[in-house]
Design a protein around this motif. Sequence first.
Motif, short mmCIF file in Angstrom:
data_model
loop_
_atom_site.label_atom_id
_atom_site.label_comp_id
_atom_site.label_asym_id
_atom_site.label_seq_id
_atom_site.Cartn_x
_atom_site.Cartn_y
_atom_site.Cartn_z
N THR A 135 -4.24 1.87 -1.40
CA THR A 135 -5.70 1.92 -1.30
C THR A 135 -6.29 0.51 -1.32
N GLN A 136 -5.79 -0.34 -2.22
CA GLN A 136 -6.30 -1.71 -2.31
C GLN A 136 -6.00 -2.50 -1.04
N ALA A 137 -4.78 -2.33 -0.52
CA ALA A 137 -4.39 -3.07 0.69
C ALA A 137 -5.22 -2.65 1.89
N PRO A 162 2.32 -15.87 5.84
CA PRO A 162 1.74 -16.39 4.59
C PRO A 162 1.25 -15.27 3.69
N LEU A 163 1.78 -15.23 2.47
CA LEU A 163 1.38 -14.23 1.49
C LEU A 163 0.08 -14.62 0.82
N LEU A 164 -0.76 -13.63 0.57
CA LEU A 164 -1.93 -13.88 -0.26
C LEU A 164 -1.46 -14.26 -1.66
N LYS A 165 -2.15 -15.22 -2.27
CA LYS A 165 -1.81 -15.59 -3.65
C LYS A 165 -2.03 -14.38 -4.54
N LEU A 177 3.55 -4.54 -9.74
CA LEU A 177 2.49 -3.55 -9.75
C LEU A 177 2.41 -2.90 -11.13
N PRO A 178 1.19 -2.59 -11.62
CA PRO A 178 -0.09 -2.70 -10.91
C PRO A 178 -0.61 -4.14 -10.91
N HIS A 179 -1.37 -4.46 -9.86
CA HIS A 179 -2.00 -5.77 -9.75
C HIS A 179 -3.24 -5.64 -8.89
N GLU A 180 -4.29 -6.36 -9.26
CA GLU A 180 -5.50 -6.40 -8.46
C GLU A 180 -5.64 -7.80 -7.90
N TRP A 181 -5.53 -7.92 -6.57
CA TRP A 181 -5.61 -9.24 -5.94
C TRP A 181 -6.96 -9.88 -6.24
#
Length: 235
Positions: free
Chosen positions: A26-28, A187-190, A196-200
């Motif tokens: 969902t976040q992605a 390139p990965l987002l920082k 997981l769980p993680h909120e970018w």
Amino acid sequence: MMAAGIGENAASAARRVLNLERAFLTQAVDFMLDRGIRQFLDLGCGLPGAGSPHEMGGLAGRAVRVVHVDHDPGVVERAKRVIADTEHRYLLCHDVTDVPGVIGMARMTGMLDLRHPVGVVAVGLLHLVPVVDRLLPRYSEELALDSVFAASHLTRRFEGGEAAELIGGPTYPREPREITAMFDGLPLLKPGVVALPHEWGKPVRGTAAAAGVVAGIAVKREPLGPAQMAPARIA
């Protein structure tokens, strides 16, 4: 997919993994929608269910197009019933590791315009693939700049037998470094591949090395010239 008849502890772990993957999905997808992406390639779509990638087309009330791909004919037949009578989703029964084949068929459906960015989702997929062989970069080579890639993966914290019991079939957990390498050239987002769980956009709460499930989001950019490239570093 959770196997029938697994032990109570394994069933509880499987539900936790599924919930982590759904929250990440969902976040992605929200991130992709916010970047203006309206077409998605859902690799290893799996069985229909609440919170599954099959719901991507309705997230945030946006009109999007989704091509779902799975190699299991039984899964595809059941998934077809979920998306029956919808015009914005299409199902392909094909091996996700055949990148030219998937891209060619997705183009023929008319659902994906490869001149524009695509959101590629590989949630709960890569630990089912015995030899990944630059799978995400190979998809990237076929897609437009600013395409976004989101993938999750079980780590070696789950032993092979335990992971297979969770998933219900052969499973290939990997180390976080191996999983990071799957994004080679993207390139990965920082902060990169994280537990997981993680909120970018917020501080990391756990270490990937200690996590059972990790994930990353990457964006296809213009390739850097030699003068712009930094020396490779291992975190």
